[in-house]
Write a protein that holds these residues in place. Structure first.
Motif, PDB file in Angstrom:
ATOM      1  N   SER A 128       0.828  -1.211   0.000  1.00 34.12           N
ATOM      2  CA  SER A 128       0.000   0.000   0.000  1.00 34.12           C
ATOM      3  C   SER A 128       0.864   1.265   0.000  1.00 34.12           C
ATOM      4  O   SER A 128       0.347   2.362   0.113  1.00 34.12           O
ATOM      5  N   ALA A 129       2.177   1.077  -0.119  1.00 36.03           N
ATOM      6  CA  ALA A 129       3.121   2.193  -0.165  1.00 36.03           C
ATOM      7  C   ALA A 129       4.103   1.932  -1.314  1.00 36.03           C
ATOM      8  O   ALA A 129       4.223   0.800  -1.788  1.00 36.03           O
ATOM      9  N   PRO A 130       4.787   2.969  -1.781  1.00 32.42           N
ATOM     10  CA  PRO A 130       5.774   2.779  -2.853  1.00 32.42           C
ATOM     11  C   PRO A 130       6.844   1.755  -2.478  1.00 32.42           C
ATOM     12  O   PRO A 130       7.315   1.724  -1.338  1.00 32.42           O
ATOM     13  N   ILE A 131       7.222   0.933  -3.443  1.00 35.87           N
ATOM     14  CA  ILE A 131       8.250  -0.080  -3.226  1.00 35.87           C
ATOM     15  C   ILE A 131       9.618   0.570  -3.412  1.00 35.87           C
ATOM     16  O   ILE A 131       9.867   1.244  -4.404  1.00 35.87           O
ATOM     17  N   SER A 132      10.498   0.329  -2.456  1.00 33.50           N
ATOM     18  CA  SER A 132      11.820   0.950  -2.521  1.00 33.50           C
ATOM     19  C   SER A 132      12.903  -0.010  -2.987  1.00 33.50           C
ATOM     20  O   SER A 132      13.919   0.429  -3.522  1.00 33.50           O
ATOM     21  N   ALA A 133      12.705  -1.322  -2.800  1.00 33.38           N
ATOM     22  CA  ALA A 133      13.747  -2.264  -3.208  1.00 33.38           C
ATOM     23  C   ALA A 133      13.146  -3.630  -3.504  1.00 33.38           C
ATOM     24  O   ALA A 133      12.095  -3.990  -2.967  1.00 33.38           O
TER      25      ALA A 133
END
Length: 136
Positions: free
Chosen positions: A106-111
């Motif tokens: 539900s949040a931007p994927i960082s890795a």
């Protein structure tokens, strides 16, 4: 004792476009993958630094200045997480988007990380939620 026995030297300069967020070397060390804030993954042939292939997909947005894109262990695929909370996987040979893995973040994927066997991908988002994907 230092692992670096010789002075480092620059063997090649590779100009990249956009604000880079990550770099990854293909397992065969012939290609360089860059992810940039302009929502493009770029594959550079290190033997001929002017040969480049751009990877885009509708909906893919680089979510931060540290978004990481990676090669699969065999170098056949690219994976990157997006600001929309999905993982995008492209085929290196065709340039086509192979899969979009949605609805778990539900949040931007960082890795993202790929298992050495190639069977699993793990993604982590900005809210610190990690998801293990199988049957990739």
């Amino acid at each position: 004792m230092s692992v670096f026995r010789r002075a480092a030297t620059c063997t090649q300069e590779v100009p990249l476009q956009g604000i880079g967020t990550s770099l990854d070397l293909c397992p065969n060390h012939r290609q360089l993958l860059s992810c940039s804030r302009d929502d493009i993954l770029q594959l550079v042939d290190l033997r001929k630094s002017n040969d480049r292939v751009a990877f885009r997909a509708e909906g893919f947005k680089c979510g931060s200045d540290s978004t990481k894109a990676i090669f699969s262990p065999d170098g056949s695929f690219l994976a990157a997480g997006s600001a929309d909370g999905a993982v995008y996987i492209w085929n290196v040979n065709t340039g086509n988007l192979e899969k979009r893995l949605p609805d778990m973040h539900s949040a931007p994927i960082s890795a993202v990380a790929w298992s050495l066997s190639g069977e699993y991908v793990v993604s982590v988002d900005k809210s610190r939620r990690a998801v293990l994907w199988s049957d990739i």
